[in-house]
Scaffold this motif. Structure first.
Motif, PDB file in Angstrom:
ATOM      1  N   ALA A  16       0.839  -1.199   0.000  1.00 22.68           N
ATOM      2  CA  ALA A  16       0.000   0.000   0.000  1.00 22.68           C
ATOM      3  C   ALA A  16       0.872   1.247   0.000  1.00 22.68           C
ATOM      4  N   GLY A  17       1.801   1.293  -0.963  1.00 22.82           N
ATOM      5  CA  GLY A  17       2.627   2.493  -1.086  1.00 22.82           C
ATOM      6  C   GLY A  17       3.835   2.476  -0.180  1.00 22.82           C
ATOM      7  N   VAL A  19       6.022   4.758   2.420  1.00 20.63           N
ATOM      8  CA  VAL A  19       5.917   5.953   3.251  1.00 20.63           C
ATOM      9  C   VAL A  19       7.161   6.056   4.119  1.00 20.63           C
ATOM     10  N   THR A  46      17.383  -0.369  -8.383  1.00 20.74           N
ATOM     11  CA  THR A  46      18.788  -0.491  -8.737  1.00 20.74           C
ATOM     12  C   THR A  46      19.274   0.785  -9.397  1.00 20.74           C
ATOM     13  N   THR A  48      21.540   1.972 -11.062  1.00 24.83           N
ATOM     14  CA  THR A  48      22.711   1.569 -11.814  1.00 24.83           C
ATOM     15  C   THR A  48      23.454   2.769 -12.409  1.00 24.83           C
TER      16      THR A  48
END
Lengths: 391, 391
Positions: A16-17, A19, A46, A48
């Motif tokens: 759920a997101g 935070v 990542t 990179t």
DNA sequence: ACCGGTTCCGAAAGCGTTCCCGATAGATCA
DNA sequence: TGATCTATCGGGAACGCTTTCGGAACCGGT
């Protein structure tokens, strides 16, 4: 495996997101929200991308401030020649490339010119774009090409992209569908100049670069008449575009000048797609009293029409003669060669971007829009020599 | 009119930069420097560019913080649905477009993919680019097209521009001159992925998208042999490119398979310009014992060669048969039609940018370069039907 | 010795975003 | 009735660059 901190459920956990750097979960079993640290954050995201040398890197190694580095790189006054020299050398050594995003943000420019074209499969627009690039690149600008694909909706989308990219100016050639240039108003409001070329609407208050379509069409049709054609059809373009209107008018006036009747049934409209042009040609060639020539809005349409004629074993130019518009390279390769009106494509691009730069450098108040009209040239090939073999 | 503050001279005053918001002048008469305030600064520098709505404008009118606006616009969690709604509505009303320069600076991305092509006058590269755009645009990326114009020097310049633009990835097709990909190393260092397509060097450690050039060439040459050709010439490409090597090898092996001798004098090299291809053809057709077929590296070369043949009144395909490579639209329009090996252009573009996105999303350590080889298809037209009319 | 002017440089604000943190008020729980 | 959670939001640093402003050091002239 994520367990609900409340009910220990493992299967009904949904993310759920995120935070505060922590993953938020929702247990759909007991309807409970909870957060857990992102232990595997590095594995999920990542980054990179590595660091590229900046002005600050140079400043640090040379023990000067970034202001000084900026001054040296930008060629400003107010700097000791030796300091400048050292900075320039290090910059070259590190292969420093300024971050254009940061530059643009600071200067409120982007050094890019947007260009909207309906397509770039045929050679016309590529040549125009190359002409524009030849002027823009030496000035440090590059070009963002958007393709509307003859779709008004995509064209609107393109204007949004160019707006978001904060382009410094725009070159535009409209689609056959575009009814108005409302979607370009935002550029006007933002003070971003737009120059239209080739495909323009009327009632647009902006600089434009076009060719003398009327005169070109007139020359082309008159050439057909002089070669003995008397029943000349016209594959016209969409009514919203000036090229359609002007080329149609040239066609009509050439007929009138030579006392030929203007037969509305011989005028058909293409929406600039290959299929539409092919349909137009089929319609014309299926008429009881077939035309002995076709003047086409542009070369792609003419080529499509010629292919239909070939398919129907209609002899070119003995049975039907053809004249196109634009001098696509393919026009010279066809058999017979397609007579056409050459446009100075490279010059169109150069002129258009020249006007754009003029407007970008001018003060808003004093600037006046101009319309440049370039000349076409009739390139005679075999497709139009109707009377020659007949006589 | 600027007067020298020392000698009152007016004509020999030169501007000498702007320092601290004041114009600096130099009197060349008495060699004296002085500064004057920029009274007409507004008139000289015309900041004709107006303000475009920002996240802060929205925040102010809605009495929330810019963080909140950002959250709403980016669809983050942690925001009241009503607040989000209000923000989205106002954004739409104001036609807010995020400043991609600022976005890119903050996120260290640019949402643009650079693409370097040798030219885009012929249709091959435009079709590839369109294929790439069809994948990139829906993902929010746009494409910056650089044209190397078959020049290694310009290609190097292009890499610098793309570096400065901080593109997120690169699609590249090399020039016929490019000896190595040293100038692409900087992307590797910066962690910016590069995918090569069509025109690749060997010994490059990167993902590539190519077609089966060897097999295509083999099929094309075998087709000529089956149609009765026995003295088959080859217009080959520059030796640095894999397409040249592989197509040459396919040509050689097809001859060998059918017990035809490989005559080195029948293999000529074009540098991919029209002029060079024309010269190649002239050379071949001026030979005492003229070849009865020419297999050409690509369609533009084949078309140039066919035009030379026509000019010399050499009959196609009776005297000389032709096979090209790429299936340019013009190949179908020629008379006779040019037999050629069609490449899946759109798919090449899509595959290449697909590999690019894969690499952009992958972690550096785990990623492995791949080479995708797509298939060609022999399109038989009249240019190659040597034996048919003969028999 | 003082002063106006010049030369060179650093500090800091600002460009429009994102994003991390901390704050607050209300809800919930024991 | 505190204590803990939750939902929501604001503050502010950071991205890399430009540009303005102020200041130190130095110059020559009186």
């Amino acid at each position: 495996m994520i367990k609900c901190v409340k009910c220990n459920e493992v299967d009904a956990i949904a993310k759920a997101g995120i935070v505060r750097g922590k993953q938020r979960y929702h247990c759909e079993h007991c309807d409970y929200y909870f957060t857990l640290p992102l232990v595997d954050a590095a594995a999920e995201k990542t980054p990179t991308r590595k660091h590229q040398t900046t002005i600050i890197d140079i400043a640090r190694t040379l023990q000067v401030s970034k202001s000084t580095v900026s001054r040296a790189l930008r060629g400003h006054a107010d700097i000791n020649p030796q300091t400048r020299q050292a900075i320039l050398e290090l910059a070259k050594e590190l292969d420093y490339q300024p971050n254009l995003l940061a530059y643009g943000l600071a200067k409120n420019v982007s050094l890019t010119i947007g260009i909207i074209v309906p397509e770039f499969i045929n050679s016309f627009f590529p040549y125009v774009i190359i002409g524009a690039q030849e002027i823009a690149n030496p000035r440090g600008y590059h070009i963002l090409i958007c393709q509307s694909n003859e779709s008004h909706a995509i064209e609107i989308e393109n204007t949004k992209v160019l707006m978001a990219s904060r382009v410094d100016g725009i070159l535009a050639s409209l689609t056959g569908e575009t009814p108005d240039v409302e979607h370009f108003r935002k550029f006007e409001k933002a003070g971003i100049p737009v120059v239209y070329f080739n495909r323009v609407c009327d009632n647009v208050n902006a600089s434009k670069v076009i060719v003398d379509d009327y005169e070109g069409a007139f020359k082309g049709v008159e050439h057909l008449i002089e070669n003995g054609c008397s029943k000349i059809a016209h594959i016209a373009g969409p009514p919203n575009l000036m090229i359609s209107k002007n080329r149609l008018q040239g066609y009509v006036n050439a007929l009138k000048k030579h006392n030929l009747t203007v037969d509305e049934s011989l005028i058909v409209r293409t929406n600039l797609t290959t299929k539409s042009a092919t349909d137009c040609a089929r319609h014309l060639f299926s008429m009881a009293d077939r035309p002995d020539a076709v003047f086409c809005l542009n070369d792609p349409a003419a080529i499509s029409a010629m292919l239909v004629a070939k398919e129907l074993k209609i002899k070119i130019p003995d049975d039907v003669a053809f004249v196109g518009f634009s001098d696509e390279p393919a026009a010279a390769l066809m058999e017979p060669g397609l007579t056409t009106l050459a446009q100075p494509t490279n010059e169109i691009g150069k002129t258009a971007i020249g006007l754009l730069f003029d407007q970008m450098n001018a003060s808003r108040e004093t600037f006046e829009h101009v319309t440049k009209i370039l000349q076409t040239k009739l390139i005679v090939r075999k497709s139009s020599l109707h009377g020659v073999t007949k006589i």
